[in-house]
Motif scaffolding. Structure first.
Motif, PDB file in Angstrom:
ATOM      1  N   ASP A 218      37.208  69.466  29.356  1.00 50.25           N
ATOM      2  CA  ASP A 218      36.505  68.281  28.876  1.00 50.25           C
ATOM      3  C   ASP A 218      35.091  68.292  29.433  1.00 50.25           C
ATOM      4  N   LEU A 219      34.109  67.966  28.615  1.00 52.22           N
ATOM      5  CA  LEU A 219      32.740  67.888  29.100  1.00 52.22           C
ATOM      6  C   LEU A 219      32.520  66.531  29.772  1.00 52.22           C
ATOM      7  N   PRO A 220      31.851  66.514  30.924  1.00 51.72           N
ATOM      8  CA  PRO A 220      31.696  65.271  31.698  1.00 51.72           C
ATOM      9  C   PRO A 220      31.002  64.177  30.886  1.00 51.72           C
ATOM     10  N   GLY A 221      31.465  62.939  31.075  1.00 47.96           N
ATOM     11  CA  GLY A 221      30.820  61.791  30.471  1.00 47.96           C
ATOM     12  C   GLY A 221      31.047  61.623  28.995  1.00 47.96           C
ATOM     13  N   THR A 222      31.976  62.347  28.411  1.00 52.84           N
ATOM     14  CA  THR A 222      32.172  62.256  26.953  1.00 52.84           C
ATOM     15  C   THR A 222      33.450  61.525  26.586  1.00 52.84           C
ATOM     16  N   ASP A 223      34.264  61.173  27.575  1.00 53.06           N
ATOM     17  CA  ASP A 223      35.501  60.444  27.321  1.00 53.06           C
ATOM     18  C   ASP A 223      36.371  61.147  26.275  1.00 53.06           C
ATOM     19  N   HIS A 224      36.552  62.451  26.467  1.00 52.74           N
ATOM     20  CA  HIS A 224      37.402  63.294  25.612  1.00 52.74           C
ATOM     21  C   HIS A 224      36.850  63.486  24.206  1.00 52.74           C
ATOM     22  N   THR A 225      35.574  63.167  23.968  1.00 52.33           N
ATOM     23  CA  THR A 225      35.016  63.375  22.634  1.00 52.33           C
ATOM     24  C   THR A 225      34.305  64.716  22.524  1.00 52.33           C
ATOM     25  N   ALA A 226      34.190  65.463  23.615  1.00 53.62           N
ATOM     26  CA  ALA A 226      33.553  66.777  23.576  1.00 53.62           C
ATOM     27  C   ALA A 226      34.239  67.693  24.587  1.00 53.62           C
ATOM     28  N   VAL A 227      34.521  68.922  24.156  1.00 53.82           N
ATOM     29  CA  VAL A 227      35.160  69.895  25.032  1.00 53.82           C
ATOM     30  C   VAL A 227      34.451  71.236  24.899  1.00 53.82           C
ATOM     31  N   ALA A 228      34.609  72.060  25.924  1.00 57.43           N
ATOM     32  CA  ALA A 228      34.090  73.426  25.899  1.00 57.43           C
ATOM     33  C   ALA A 228      35.274  74.382  25.932  1.00 57.43           C
ATOM     34  N   LEU A 229      35.291  75.330  25.003  1.00 58.05           N
ATOM     35  CA  LEU A 229      36.321  76.356  24.943  1.00 58.05           C
ATOM     36  C   LEU A 229      35.661  77.715  25.137  1.00 58.05           C
ATOM     37  N   ALA A 230      36.368  78.630  25.768  1.00 61.14           N
ATOM     38  CA  ALA A 230      35.816  79.976  25.956  1.00 61.14           C
ATOM     39  C   ALA A 230      36.952  80.980  26.099  1.00 61.14           C
ATOM     40  N   VAL A 231      36.697  82.194  25.629  1.00 62.18           N
ATOM     41  CA  VAL A 231      37.552  83.331  25.932  1.00 62.18           C
ATOM     42  C   VAL A 231      36.636  84.484  26.335  1.00 62.18           C
ATOM     43  N   GLY A 232      37.167  85.416  27.121  1.00 58.96           N
ATOM     44  CA  GLY A 232      36.373  86.556  27.553  1.00 58.96           C
ATOM     45  C   GLY A 232      37.245  87.761  27.822  1.00 58.96           C
ATOM     46  N   ASP A 233      36.590  88.885  28.009  1.00 67.34           N
ATOM     47  CA  ASP A 233      37.297  90.160  28.149  1.00 67.34           C
ATOM     48  C   ASP A 233      36.531  91.049  29.116  1.00 67.34           C
ATOM     49  N   VAL A 234      37.187  91.404  30.218  1.00 66.08           N
ATOM     50  CA  VAL A 234      36.622  92.337  31.195  1.00 66.08           C
ATOM     51  C   VAL A 234      37.176  93.727  30.906  1.00 66.08           C
ATOM     52  N   VAL A 235      36.333  94.734  30.985  1.00 68.99           N
ATOM     53  CA  VAL A 235      36.770  96.103  30.736  1.00 68.99           C
ATOM     54  C   VAL A 235      37.807  96.508  31.784  1.00 68.99           C
ATOM     55  N   GLY A 236      38.913  97.123  31.345  1.00 71.50           N
ATOM     56  CA  GLY A 236      39.933  97.621  32.270  1.00 71.50           C
ATOM     57  C   GLY A 236      41.160  96.740  32.302  1.00 71.50           C
ATOM     58  N   HIS A 237      42.147  97.189  33.100  1.00 68.95           N
ATOM     59  CA  HIS A 237      43.416  96.486  33.238  1.00 68.95           C
ATOM     60  C   HIS A 237      43.754  96.370  34.724  1.00 68.95           C
ATOM     61  N   GLY A 238      44.802  95.634  35.014  1.00 73.15           N
ATOM     62  CA  GLY A 238      45.323  95.594  36.363  1.00 73.15           C
ATOM     63  C   GLY A 238      44.638  94.581  37.253  1.00 73.15           C
ATOM     64  N   LEU A 239      44.965  94.661  38.550  1.00 73.97           N
ATOM     65  CA  LEU A 239      44.532  93.639  39.495  1.00 73.97           C
ATOM     66  C   LEU A 239      43.021  93.619  39.682  1.00 73.97           C
ATOM     67  N   ARG A 240      42.367  94.785  39.639  1.00 71.62           N
ATOM     68  CA  ARG A 240      40.914  94.804  39.829  1.00 71.62           C
ATOM     69  C   ARG A 240      40.211  94.071  38.686  1.00 71.62           C
ATOM     70  N   ALA A 241      40.609  94.376  37.442  1.00 75.32           N
ATOM     71  CA  ALA A 241      40.020  93.685  36.299  1.00 75.32           C
ATOM     72  C   ALA A 241      40.327  92.195  36.363  1.00 75.32           C
ATOM     73  N   ALA A 242      41.526  91.837  36.827  1.00 70.79           N
ATOM     74  CA  ALA A 242      41.884  90.428  36.926  1.00 70.79           C
ATOM     75  C   ALA A 242      41.011  89.707  37.946  1.00 70.79           C
TER      76      ALA A 242
END
Length: 410
Positions: A218-242
């Motif tokens: 939820d974006l601050p001060g918007t009373d649930h009328t605005a949100v920020a969504l994101a997805v991302g991807d780091v190269v590699g797998h396993g604990l280091r990438a995590a």
């Protein structure tokens, strides 16, 4: 040109190597003549019976582990759809004519999948080569040969012990990975009366943690009328990438709460990524949703475009504000941002490339699959829709890349 008619059942029976076919329940479906000969069993003693009822561990050997090791190999084949070559294995066999009498036997097993038309594992091909005579130094090989064979046997047992320790270490690492994944990718908090679903799927055969991530806030001060969504991807797998994923996710989540829009939030993340080892070429996309104005503002750092599906089933890809991945430019340049409107009842989907990319296939084919599936299931609630997208888009053999997914009902 017409070739000879081949009876593959006859070919199977005549194979010089010892081969058996098992169902997914590990019941003998068939065995060739060589397998019957080397195992000392008749067809009636095998077909239709559970593998480990026919060949249990030697109860007189407290260190016997043939059942455990073979079962683990067969499970790996069913889970991955790939062939598994086992280490040299001692697996004693009971004399069928003298119950309670066990013969010391050594085997070199290979297990392989037999795939159905839809790519799922239908049967298991179990091939064995007996090496008992070599391992026990029977016959007239001479003292030097027996010493060498005994040494090889000792080394084989040492390797087997190492493999068991590695399996135990892998199990511990997987447990750590599960806790890490739960800590860094928690279930989303309620976004007012708006419904969202998230999914996380590691690549087949990988630990349950990777470099893909999602974030909803939820974006601050918007009373649930605005949100920020994101997805991302780091190269590699396993604990280091995590570990890298956790740093980037936290940084973007914090930046989104104070930035004027998604482009500014990604600007901050890009500057931060330059100081994080392993963040090179990471991708991300951010979308700010404003229900007051019914608009989406978005920006992408080298990431596949989010998909917006209207109530009528029309799907639009949000691809008008795409820039290179994080840290890709030698000099910092402000990122682009685009804006589009939406109709109440639409569905917004953010995802990572594992959902749509396939080897030796153009990315547009995967995006078309996503659009068709999203339009077909658009009326479902977010949880059901997320499962339907995965069911439609994940191949039967499993994901070759990690995948994160957000579904939001607008």
């Amino acid at each position: 040109m017409n070739g000879p008619v081949i009876d593959y059942q006859d070919v199977f029976r005549a194979l010089p190597g010892a081969v058996a076919l098992l169902t997914r329940d590990l019941v003998y479906a068939d065995a060739n003549e060589a397998f019957l000969a080397v195992s000392g069993r008749t067809r009636e003693q095998l077909i239709g019976r559970y593998l480990f009822d026919v060949f249990p561990d030697n109860p007189n050997d407290p260190s016997a582990n043939g059942v455990r090791n073979l079962h683990a190999s067969l499970e790996r084949v069913m889970a991955t759809g790939e062939r598994d070559t086992m280490a040299l294995q001692r697996y004693d066999v009971e004399d069928p004519e003298r119950p309670g009498v066990w013969h010391e036997r050594y085997w070199s097993p290979v297990n392989a999948p037999v795939l159905a038309a839809d790519g799922t594992v239908a049967l298991l091909l179990h091939r064995v080569e007996e090496v008992t005579e070599f391992m026990t130094a029977r016959g007239s090989g001479g003292g030097r040969a027996r010493v060498l064979e005994a040494e090889l046997y000792t080394r084989a047992r040492e390797l087997q012990a190492i493999n068991e320790r590695l399996r135990d270490a892998h199990a511990r690492e997987r447990e750590v990975a599960l806790h890490l994944q739960e800590a860094m990718l928690p279930a989303p908090r309620p976004l007012g009366h708006h419904r969202a679903a998230v999914r996380y799927r590691p690549a087949a055969g990988a630990l349950n943690v990777c470099g893909d991530w999602y974030d909803l806030a939820d974006l601050p001060g918007t009373d649930h009328t605005a949100v920020a969504l994101a997805v991302g991807d780091v190269v590699g797998h396993g604990l280091r990438a995590a570990g890298v994923m956790g740093q980037l996710r936290s940084a973007l989540s914090a930046a989104s709460r104070v930035a004027d829009g998604p482009a500014e939030a990604l600007d901050v993340l890009g500057l931060y990524a330059r100081s994080v080892d392993g963040a090179e070429s990471a991708t991300a996309v951010s979308v700010f949703v404003d229900w007051t104005t019914h608009t989406l503002a978005y920006s992408s750092a080298g990431h596949p475009p989010p998909a917006l599906c209207g109530p009528d089933g029309a799907v639009v890809l949000l691809d008008r504000a795409t820039d290179p991945p994080l840290g890709a430019r030698p000099e910092h340049v402000p990122r682009p941002q685009a804006r589009t409107g939406f109709t109440e009842g639409s569905v917004l989907v953010l995802y990572t490339d594992g959902l749509v990319e396939r080897r030796r296939e153009d990315i547009d084919a995967g995006l078309d699959r996503l659009a068709r599936s999203l339009a077909r299931h658009r009326r479902a609630d977010p949880e059901t829709l997320a499962d339907a997208l995965l069911a439609d888009l994940v191949p039967p053999s499993g994901l070759t890349d990690d995948t994160a997914l957000i579904v939001l009902r607008l």
